[in-house]
Scaffold this motif. Structure first.
Motif, PDB file in Angstrom:
ATOM      1  N   LEU A 104       1.641   6.985  -1.296  1.00 18.13           N
ATOM      2  CA  LEU A 104       2.511   8.118  -1.612  1.00 18.13           C
ATOM      3  C   LEU A 104       2.014   8.870  -2.842  1.00 18.13           C
ATOM      4  O   LEU A 104       1.990  10.104  -2.859  1.00 18.13           O
ATOM      5  CB  LEU A 104       3.941   7.626  -1.846  1.00 18.13           C
ATOM      6  CG  LEU A 104       4.875   7.565  -0.651  1.00 18.13           C
ATOM      7  CD1 LEU A 104       6.154   6.831  -1.010  1.00 18.13           C
ATOM      8  CD2 LEU A 104       5.189   8.961  -0.143  1.00 18.13           C
ATOM      9  N   ALA A 105       1.620   8.129  -3.872  1.00 20.60           N
ATOM     10  CA  ALA A 105       1.125   8.771  -5.089  1.00 20.60           C
ATOM     11  C   ALA A 105      -0.167   9.535  -4.825  1.00 20.60           C
ATOM     12  O   ALA A 105      -0.417  10.581  -5.421  1.00 20.60           O
ATOM     13  CB  ALA A 105       0.915   7.712  -6.178  1.00 20.60           C
ATOM     14  N   TRP A 106      -0.997   9.015  -3.937  1.00 26.10           N
ATOM     15  CA  TRP A 106      -2.306   9.620  -3.656  1.00 26.10           C
ATOM     16  C   TRP A 106      -2.188  10.827  -2.734  1.00 26.10           C
ATOM     17  O   TRP A 106      -2.757  11.897  -2.999  1.00 26.10           O
ATOM     18  CB  TRP A 106      -3.206   8.548  -3.029  1.00 26.10           C
ATOM     19  CG  TRP A 106      -4.577   9.036  -2.642  1.00 26.10           C
ATOM     20  CD1 TRP A 106      -5.360   9.934  -3.303  1.00 26.10           C
ATOM     21  CD2 TRP A 106      -5.318   8.645  -1.480  1.00 26.10           C
ATOM     22  NE1 TRP A 106      -6.549  10.129  -2.633  1.00 26.10           N
ATOM     23  CE2 TRP A 106      -6.553   9.334  -1.504  1.00 26.10           C
ATOM     24  CE3 TRP A 106      -5.066   7.755  -0.438  1.00 26.10           C
ATOM     25  CZ2 TRP A 106      -7.517   9.192  -0.522  1.00 26.10           C
ATOM     26  CZ3 TRP A 106      -6.042   7.588   0.543  1.00 26.10           C
ATOM     27  CH2 TRP A 106      -7.251   8.312   0.497  1.00 26.10           C
ATOM     28  N   LEU A 127       0.802  -1.220   0.000  1.00 29.09           N
ATOM     29  CA  LEU A 127       0.000   0.000   0.000  1.00 29.09           C
ATOM     30  C   LEU A 127       0.839   1.276   0.000  1.00 29.09           C
ATOM     31  O   LEU A 127       0.316   2.350  -0.275  1.00 29.09           O
ATOM     32  CB  LEU A 127      -0.926   0.016   1.231  1.00 29.09           C
ATOM     33  CG  LEU A 127      -2.108  -0.959   1.219  1.00 29.09           C
ATOM     34  CD1 LEU A 127      -2.832  -0.908   2.558  1.00 29.09           C
ATOM     35  CD2 LEU A 127      -3.065  -0.634   0.080  1.00 29.09           C
ATOM     36  N   SER A 128       2.129   1.163   0.307  1.00 31.54           N
ATOM     37  CA  SER A 128       2.937   2.362   0.533  1.00 31.54           C
ATOM     38  C   SER A 128       3.092   3.216  -0.722  1.00 31.54           C
ATOM     39  O   SER A 128       2.913   4.441  -0.678  1.00 31.54           O
ATOM     40  CB  SER A 128       4.308   1.966   1.091  1.00 31.54           C
ATOM     41  OG  SER A 128       4.960   1.074   0.202  1.00 31.54           O
ATOM     42  N   ALA A 187       5.129  21.874  -0.352  1.00 33.50           N
ATOM     43  CA  ALA A 187       4.725  20.596   0.235  1.00 33.50           C
ATOM     44  C   ALA A 187       3.262  20.344  -0.047  1.00 33.50           C
ATOM     45  O   ALA A 187       2.474  21.265  -0.203  1.00 33.50           O
ATOM     46  CB  ALA A 187       4.957  20.621   1.753  1.00 33.50           C
ATOM     47  N   ARG A 188       2.944  19.054  -0.102  1.00 36.76           N
ATOM     48  CA  ARG A 188       1.538  18.687  -0.264  1.00 36.76           C
ATOM     49  C   ARG A 188       0.950  18.319   1.063  1.00 36.76           C
ATOM     50  O   ARG A 188       1.614  17.750   1.908  1.00 36.76           O
ATOM     51  CB  ARG A 188       1.396  17.506  -1.224  1.00 36.76           C
ATOM     52  CG  ARG A 188       1.302  17.922  -2.659  1.00 36.76           C
ATOM     53  CD  ARG A 188       1.170  16.747  -3.570  1.00 36.76           C
ATOM     54  NE  ARG A 188      -0.104  16.047  -3.371  1.00 36.76           N
ATOM     55  CZ  ARG A 188      -0.492  15.001  -4.083  1.00 36.76           C
ATOM     56  NH1 ARG A 188       0.297  14.524  -5.021  1.00 36.76           N
ATOM     57  NH2 ARG A 188      -1.643  14.411  -3.859  1.00 36.76           N
ATOM     58  N   ALA A 221       6.424  17.202  -2.032  1.00 34.55           N
ATOM     59  CA  ALA A 221       5.282  16.395  -2.447  1.00 34.55           C
ATOM     60  C   ALA A 221       5.680  15.042  -2.998  1.00 34.55           C
ATOM     61  O   ALA A 221       4.921  14.084  -2.914  1.00 34.55           O
ATOM     62  CB  ALA A 221       4.480  17.154  -3.508  1.00 34.55           C
ATOM     63  N   SER A 222       6.872  14.923  -3.561  1.00 33.78           N
ATOM     64  CA  SER A 222       7.202  13.697  -4.273  1.00 33.78           C
ATOM     65  C   SER A 222       8.690  13.434  -4.208  1.00 33.78           C
ATOM     66  O   SER A 222       9.483  14.307  -3.829  1.00 33.78           O
ATOM     67  CB  SER A 222       6.790  13.809  -5.744  1.00 33.78           C
ATOM     68  OG  SER A 222       7.548  14.817  -6.380  1.00 33.78           O
ATOM     69  N   VAL A 223       9.088  12.213  -4.587  1.00 33.57           N
ATOM     70  CA  VAL A 223      10.496  11.869  -4.679  1.00 33.57           C
ATOM     71  C   VAL A 223      11.203  12.754  -5.702  1.00 33.57           C
ATOM     72  O   VAL A 223      12.346  13.165  -5.515  1.00 33.57           O
ATOM     73  CB  VAL A 223      10.652  10.382  -5.047  1.00 33.57           C
ATOM     74  CG1 VAL A 223      12.111  10.048  -5.341  1.00 33.57           C
ATOM     75  CG2 VAL A 223      10.109   9.499  -3.940  1.00 33.57           C
ATOM     76  N   ARG A 224      10.498  13.069  -6.811  1.00 33.98           N
ATOM     77  CA  ARG A 224      11.082  13.921  -7.855  1.00 33.98           C
ATOM     78  C   ARG A 224      11.515  15.265  -7.258  1.00 33.98           C
ATOM     79  O   ARG A 224      12.617  15.750  -7.519  1.00 33.98           O
ATOM     80  CB  ARG A 224      10.082  14.138  -8.982  1.00 33.98           C
ATOM     81  CG  ARG A 224      10.622  14.967 -10.141  1.00 33.98           C
ATOM     82  CD  ARG A 224       9.509  15.267 -11.144  1.00 33.98           C
ATOM     83  NE  ARG A 224       8.949  14.040 -11.676  1.00 33.98           N
ATOM     84  CZ  ARG A 224       9.437  13.420 -12.740  1.00 33.98           C
ATOM     85  NH1 ARG A 224      10.479  13.903 -13.376  1.00 33.98           N
ATOM     86  NH2 ARG A 224       8.853  12.314 -13.173  1.00 33.98           N
ATOM     87  N   GLU A 225      10.644  15.897  -6.451  1.00 33.08           N
ATOM     88  CA  GLU A 225      10.978  17.193  -5.868  1.00 33.08           C
ATOM     89  C   GLU A 225      12.073  17.055  -4.811  1.00 33.08           C
ATOM     90  O   GLU A 225      12.925  17.926  -4.667  1.00 33.08           O
ATOM     91  CB  GLU A 225       9.726  17.828  -5.276  1.00 33.08           C
ATOM     92  CG  GLU A 225       8.720  18.267  -6.335  1.00 33.08           C
ATOM     93  CD  GLU A 225       7.502  18.937  -5.728  1.00 33.08           C
ATOM     94  OE1 GLU A 225       7.504  19.167  -4.507  1.00 33.08           O
ATOM     95  OE2 GLU A 225       6.552  19.215  -6.466  1.00 33.08           O
ATOM     96  N   ALA A 226      12.030  15.953  -4.040  1.00 33.24           N
ATOM     97  CA  ALA A 226      13.086  15.725  -3.059  1.00 33.24           C
ATOM     98  C   ALA A 226      14.433  15.583  -3.741  1.00 33.24           C
ATOM     99  O   ALA A 226      15.442  16.146  -3.301  1.00 33.24           O
ATOM    100  CB  ALA A 226      12.769  14.476  -2.228  1.00 33.24           C
ATOM    101  N   ARG A 227      14.472  14.805  -4.831  1.00 31.23           N
ATOM    102  CA  ARG A 227      15.726  14.625  -5.558  1.00 31.23           C
ATOM    103  C   ARG A 227      16.195  15.944  -6.152  1.00 31.23           C
ATOM    104  O   ARG A 227      17.387  16.251  -6.135  1.00 31.23           O
ATOM    105  CB  ARG A 227      15.505  13.555  -6.638  1.00 31.23           C
ATOM    106  CG  ARG A 227      16.690  13.249  -7.512  1.00 31.23           C
ATOM    107  CD  ARG A 227      17.883  12.716  -6.739  1.00 31.23           C
ATOM    108  NE  ARG A 227      17.589  11.630  -5.865  1.00 31.23           N
ATOM    109  CZ  ARG A 227      17.397  10.358  -6.238  1.00 31.23           C
ATOM    110  NH1 ARG A 227      17.457  10.049  -7.510  1.00 31.23           N
ATOM    111  NH2 ARG A 227      17.169   9.422  -5.344  1.00 31.23           N
ATOM    112  N   ALA A 228      15.258  16.755  -6.663  1.00 32.98           N
ATOM    113  CA  ALA A 228      15.625  18.059  -7.217  1.00 32.98           C
ATOM    114  C   ALA A 228      16.220  18.963  -6.141  1.00 32.98           C
ATOM    115  O   ALA A 228      17.201  19.673  -6.372  1.00 32.98           O
ATOM    116  CB  ALA A 228      14.400  18.721  -7.852  1.00 32.98           C
ATOM    117  N   MET A 229      15.636  18.911  -4.934  1.00 32.74           N
ATOM    118  CA  MET A 229      16.162  19.712  -3.834  1.00 32.74           C
ATOM    119  C   MET A 229      17.560  19.247  -3.444  1.00 32.74           C
ATOM    120  O   MET A 229      18.463  20.057  -3.163  1.00 32.74           O
ATOM    121  CB  MET A 229      15.228  19.624  -2.617  1.00 32.74           C
ATOM    122  CG  MET A 229      15.713  20.416  -1.408  1.00 32.74           C
ATOM    123  SD  MET A 229      14.617  20.215   0.035  1.00 32.74           S
ATOM    124  CE  MET A 229      13.247  21.234  -0.464  1.00 32.74           C
TER     125      MET A 229
END
Length: 463
Positions: free
Chosen positions: A310-312, A305-306, A462-463, A437-445
């Motif tokens: 996360l996507a939701w 479910l994880s 943040a979401r 909000a997402s792994v993409r944004e975390a990686r960009a940061m």
């Protein structure tokens, strides 16, 4: 949904699309790596505390015996060497990550056999020595596997690969917990603790096979590029760069504090769960059966479910929801303690704990993975996971004393209360824009240049 399709067909198609990434080659390799990563710490925590309780070691000693896993909290100290130090013969043959993995796994296999043969009721010194050696090698294996996992998973597979990795981790822990106890117990195979620990050592094999299958990690070109640099430049890149880069980020200290305390309540509960099970009079057969049936499927459900959660919800809400659910699972153990020897409440508590822990740990590790710069994968992830280990090892070490002083019901209620500061820190990070909000944004940061003078509005929302 395509024209003419039914709602049922659309639902099936959506479900298949959601689940398909779990079965891609690299996420499957991450699952196998997780099995090898998960078993050593389980042998040193849950299984060890059960073993010590069975041979008559008192609760307060068991609580502080968890301190033998200290290498897991200090692994960031030698992670830079694992990141950059080339091993003669092995690194040219297998690449940086796999060379270290194969060497450490061979040593870990030997140390687990020796730990099982140590007889703590007679030779506590030998037991402590081999526990520390196993913890050091297990922590080093984690450094390698965590970095290798992040490097072999493309961005669109990172959440599912991390979920698979955590499922593998929990499966390895399950084998080292329920499996080892079943092998050792007179109510199971009755082979004794030495043979049980030794056979569990073969859990190194799935990770080794996955590494042979997937090939070299993305980091190998960095190591080759630095091979001819001077020693001063090497030390700068290896020892200073990873920590300086992370600490230069906005909100770095708040993030580190959050990582330290987020799972503290859960860690304190895990340290004393098996001693309580023994004290409440559950037989080995009852404990193994409930964990084997209920616990295993709860683990599968929580981990699966994880990624959809996360996507939701996005990272911030997912961390909050999973944190609240882990607090709830601790209260189910308080109910078990109040009921005494109740197989119904043990079933409820184990099911709740496995679902919420599988969910929460996967989301938490995905968050940490996104914070790790690809330039310093091993060192930065080791720093973050080491801080989480401090909560598990030293902040949770007085758990035995607290259980004696508060009683089991009071102890489990207290573990839920201890989780509140982590939730408050999460809210602060969320409001300040440091939980993206997402792994993409975390990686960009993680990968972006850092400017201490940048305004707060520059942080990803943040979401």
């Amino acid at each position: 949904m395509a024209a003419g399709g039914t709602l049922e067909e659309g639902t099936r198609g959506g479900f298949r699309a959601t689940m398909a990434p779990y079965f891609r080659p690299r996420p499957i390799a991450a699952l196998l790596l997780g099995i090898s990563s998960g078993f050593p710490l389980a042998l040193l925590l849950g299984t060890m505390t059960f073993w010590l309780a069975k041979v008559g070691i008192e609760k307060k000693t068991i609580g502080f015996a968890v301190g033998l896993t200290t290498p897991y909290t200090l692994k960031f100290l030698w992670a830079p060497l694992v990141d950059r130090l080339r091993l003669p013969l092995l690194t040219p043959l297998f690449g940086q990550r796999r060379a270290w993995l194969f060497l450490v796994q061979a040593l870990l296999f030997v140390s687990v056999w020796m730990l099982g043969a140590s007889q703590p009721e007679l030779h506590i010194g030998a037991f402590a020595f081999w526990a520390i050696v196993t913890a050091f090698l297990g922590a080093t294996q984690d450094i390698i596997i965590d970095a290798y996992r992040i490097e072999i998973l493309p961005e669109d597979e990172l959440a599912h690969g991390t979920a698979n990795n955590q499922f593998g981790y929990r499966l390895g822990a399950f084998l080292a917990g329920v499996g080892t106890i079943a092998i050792a117990s007179p109510e199971g195979l009755g082979l004794g603790w030495a043979m049980a620990y030794g056979l569990t050592g073969f859990c190194v094999l799935p990770g080794a096979l996955a590494a042979l299958w997937v090939g070299r990690g993305l980091h190998d070109h960095v190591v080759r590029d630095e091979a001819w640099q001077g020693i001063g430049r090497w030390l700068e890149t290896t020892l200073v760069g990873p920590f300086r880069e992370f600490l230069a980020r906005r909100g770095a200290l708040l993030i580190l504090l959050f990582v330290l305390v987020y799972k503290l309540g859960d860690a304190m509960g895990q340290a004393m769960l098996n001693p309580m099970i023994v004290e409440l009079g559950f037989s080995d057969t009852e404990f193994i059966a409930i964990n084997k049936v209920i616990g295993f499927w709860g683990l599968i459900l929580g981990t699966a479910l994880s990624a959809p959660l996360l996507a939701w919800l996005g990272m911030g809400r997912a961390l909050f929801v999973s944190g609240m659910l882990m607090m709830l699972s601790n209260l189910t153990f308080a109910m078990l303690a109040s009921q005494g020897h109740s197989t119904l409440w043990l079933t409820i508590a184990v099911a709740t704990e496995q679902v919420t822990s599988g969910l929460g740990l996967t989301i938490f590790v995905t968050y940490l993975s996104g914070l790790s710069s690809l330039a310093y994968t091993a060192t930065q992830f080791a720093l973050l996971s080491s801080l989480a280990g401090v909560g598990r090892t030293w902040l949770a070490a007085p758990a035995g004393l607290l259980a004696e002083g508060l009683g089991w019901v009071g102890f489990w209620v207290m573990t839920a209360v201890v989780a509140i500061p982590g939730m408050l820190l999460l809210w602060i990070l969320w409001k300040k824009g440091f939980v993206v909000a997402s792994v993409r944004e975390a990686r960009a940061m993680a990968e972006a240049p850092h400017d201490d003078e940048a305004p707060a509005a520059a942080a990803p929302a943040a979401r």
